[in-house]
Design an enzyme around this catalytic site. Sequence first.
Site, PDB file in Angstrom:
ATOM      1  N   ARG A   1       0.842  -1.190   0.000  1.00 15.83           N
ATOM      2  CA  ARG A   1       0.000   0.000   0.000  1.00 15.83           C
ATOM      3  C   ARG A   1       0.879   1.242   0.000  1.00 15.83           C
ATOM      4  O   ARG A   1       1.819   1.349   0.785  1.00 15.83           O
ATOM      5  CB  ARG A   1      -0.923   0.027   1.221  1.00 15.83           C
ATOM      6  CG  ARG A   1      -1.902   1.195   1.167  1.00 15.83           C
ATOM      7  CD  ARG A   1      -2.948   1.091   2.241  1.00 15.83           C
ATOM      8  NE  ARG A   1      -2.724   2.037   3.314  1.00 15.83           N
ATOM      9  CZ  ARG A   1      -3.676   2.424   4.173  1.00 15.83           C
ATOM     10  NH1 ARG A   1      -4.895   1.927   4.081  1.00 15.83           N
ATOM     11  NH2 ARG A   1      -3.398   3.266   5.127  1.00 15.83           N
TER      12      ARG A   1
ATOM     13  N   HIS B   1     -10.696   2.125  -0.681  1.00 15.24           N
ATOM     14  CA  HIS B   1     -11.817   2.816  -0.035  1.00 15.24           C
ATOM     15  C   HIS B   1     -12.487   3.858  -0.926  1.00 15.24           C
ATOM     16  O   HIS B   1     -12.844   4.946  -0.458  1.00 15.24           O
ATOM     17  CB  HIS B   1     -11.351   3.482   1.259  1.00 15.24           C
ATOM     18  CG  HIS B   1     -10.705   2.549   2.235  1.00 15.24           C
ATOM     19  ND1 HIS B   1     -11.266   1.345   2.603  1.00 15.24           N
ATOM     20  CD2 HIS B   1      -9.526   2.638   2.927  1.00 15.24           C
ATOM     21  CE1 HIS B   1     -10.474   0.736   3.484  1.00 15.24           C
ATOM     22  NE2 HIS B   1      -9.417   1.487   3.678  1.00 15.24           N
TER      23      HIS B   1
ATOM     24  N   ASP C   1     -12.596  -2.563   7.176  1.00 13.53           N
ATOM     25  CA  ASP C   1     -11.726  -1.475   7.626  1.00 13.53           C
ATOM     26  C   ASP C   1     -11.576  -1.456   9.150  1.00 13.53           C
ATOM     27  O   ASP C   1     -11.220  -0.435   9.733  1.00 13.53           O
ATOM     28  CB  ASP C   1     -12.215  -0.110   7.129  1.00 13.53           C
ATOM     29  CG  ASP C   1     -11.122   0.968   7.210  1.00 13.53           C
ATOM     30  OD1 ASP C   1      -9.948   0.626   6.963  1.00 13.53           O
ATOM     31  OD2 ASP C   1     -11.435   2.116   7.547  1.00 13.53           O
TER      32      ASP C   1
END
Length: 214
Positions: free
Chosen positions: A27, A84, A151
């Site tokens: 990420r 997201h 999440d």
Amino acid sequence: RGVAIIDETVSDAEIRRLHEAGVRGARFNFAKFLGIVPTAQSFRHSLDRIRDYGWVVKIFCRADEILELTELIREVTVPVVLDHMCHLDFARGIAQPAVGAMLELLKHDNWWVMLSNGDRSSATDAPWDDAVPFGRIFYEAAPDRAIWCTDWPKVRYEKPRMPNDAETLELLYRYLPDEAARRKVLVDNPARLFGFGRPVMDERGKTDKHGRER
């Protein structure tokens, strides 16, 4: 399976160790509020280092930042996940430029979208009705390249009430038209993206233990 954050301080040996432990993605935090935005040079170098492992790239940013990043990230050829839904501001509506930029990226077969955090991006409280058009348009743009997550534990959550996972799952169900779509997003797509059932490579970047090319 896991996703790691890597930069120039992470050695090649450590990347190999992470891969053997089950990490299948990196990420990159382009969200400026985190204060760890990679440079273009560092980003490209990291891509070179993980490419042979077949790792997924996750882009974490906010709405307007995707517009600034488009030129850099559209050159990526490995699978890329827009994390997201890029933390869009749903109050700005579907016509906002960031949505168009994301849909343009999703026209390419290596681009994926994570349909999570609709509750966080909503301008309202539960049941977050303004999130539904966004979740639907992104699923429709890439039904075979859409995934989701809870999440948990929802760090930096700024709304007065923390939702439970069942509520956010119910929101996802409102995005998706039927049981087949839910199975894609929750089972089939992530299994394909993160290589569930695939063994660790014997030789870096060449084949897995069954001799299949990566």
